[in-house]
Design an enzyme around this catalytic site. Sequence first.
Site, PDB file in Angstrom:
ATOM      1  NE  ARG A 171      -3.320  -0.046   2.985  1.00 57.79           N
ATOM      2  CZ  ARG A 171      -2.449  -0.082   4.260  1.00 57.79           C
ATOM      3  NH1 ARG A 171      -1.868   1.177   4.652  1.00 57.79           N
ATOM      4  NH2 ARG A 171      -2.255  -1.112   4.905  1.00 57.79           N
ATOM      5  CE1 TYR A 183     -16.666  11.476 -15.432  1.00 56.02           C
ATOM      6  CE2 TYR A 183     -16.671  10.968 -13.297  1.00 56.02           C
ATOM      7  CZ  TYR A 183     -16.664  10.354 -14.503  1.00 56.02           C
ATOM      8  OH  TYR A 183     -17.186   9.089 -14.615  1.00 56.02           O
ATOM      9  CE  LYS A 211     -13.105   8.253 -18.280  1.00 54.21           C
ATOM     10  NZ  LYS A 211     -13.411   9.484 -17.697  1.00 54.21           N
ATOM     11  CG  ASP A 271     -10.633  15.977 -14.295  1.00 59.72           C
ATOM     12  OD1 ASP A 271      -9.653  15.767 -15.382  1.00 59.72           O
ATOM     13  OD2 ASP A 271     -11.128  15.399 -13.753  1.00 59.72           O
TER      14      ASP A 271
END
Length: 395
Positions: free
Chosen positions: A58, A115, A211, A186
């Site tokens: 992690r 978004y 994307k 973003d």
Amino acid sequence: MKKIGPSTLAVHGGEPHVRPSRSITEPLVLASTYPFEHTEELHAFMQGELERPEEYGRYGNPTVAAVEARLAALEAGGAEGFGAVLMASGMAAITSTLLAMLRAGQHVIFTADVYRKTRVFARSYLDKFGVAVDIVEPSLAAIEAAVRSETKIIFTEAPTNPYLRVVDLEGVVALAKRHRIKTIVDATFATPINMRPCDLGVDLVIHSTTKYLGGHNDLLGGVVVGRSGLVEAIREQVGTLGAVCDPHNAFLLGRGLKTLALRIERHNRSALAIATMLEEHPKVAQVWYPLLASHQDHATARRYLSGGGGVVSFEVHGGLEAGTKLVDAVRIPKLAPSLGGVESLIEQPALMSFYDQGPEGRAQLGIREGLIRLSVGIEDLEDLRADLLAALDQM
Ligand SMILES: *Cc1c(COP(=O)(O)O)cnc(C)c1O
């Protein structure tokens, strides 16, 4: 240092980096933990006397770290002092970054067409933790009017979805610096090939790597990039928040990234040609593409974007029903959410992202019923053009 181009950085960013067996590709390291030789080594590590890149999955993974280094180099145009943190999805990158940077009593400004799930997070989660939120028009004047003494972050998107708005980023950065506010962009729709917000002074750039950066519709991921100090502080907290990037996922992303510049060149060229074609078509009411002279933000788009990207939004005459006919008639673009992959995708925002808003909600948000969003893939332009024209004929 001589400037290095984005195509080279997409392949070699973060090098020199000697890999095990001197392999040309990054090995996929699947390990949840990294044993110590003995307690003495563990002790030295805990005391901070021993540099060891990995400890537990992690907190870091070599495959993930190599792709992060490449992404940081690409986003910063090869400049030193930048870092990146990969996460499990674009939303993980957005939410973890905001949670890491904010505390109760502070205030964030979002621009209106960020978004949809970013807006949901702003409204339904940040509020819950005592962070005040304003969601304003993507214009400098509207952002400036919303600034308060508690404002910590301005969060915007460029270009936006689905109308591909491009806000005056330099204006936003100057405003933010005057008020000691951090800026986050973003830039999923732009990619570091078409725009590099760090060069404009933006503090943090976020991408949904799902994307364009991954580019093959086969992974989910997100990344935040910026100056190392800020990024390492976020990484520290991601180790607690836990939305880390899986090494398989990073491997696929690292592979997809190598062809990013080539793919974006094609996306840019085909999308501009299709936008131009649609604008001249009698059954099309309006087209939104940042590099068309008819676009509302054409001037800022020209200033910041070296290419318009692969998404074209357009409204057909005849509303929702006509749009459905078109979407069902095309053969190459598939009806699906998402964008930025090699496969062309098409959708009606009214029936996908904004379905739950109903016609009134959509009208309020400016989402037109006849709107169609096309993510232009890398198929042959002539095939895409013929397919769209045939579908428009049938409509
Ligand atoms: C898809 C997308 C996101 C969310 O990314 P996921 O990887 O789906 O979590 C965030 N911002 C923009 C602009 C997007 O297109």
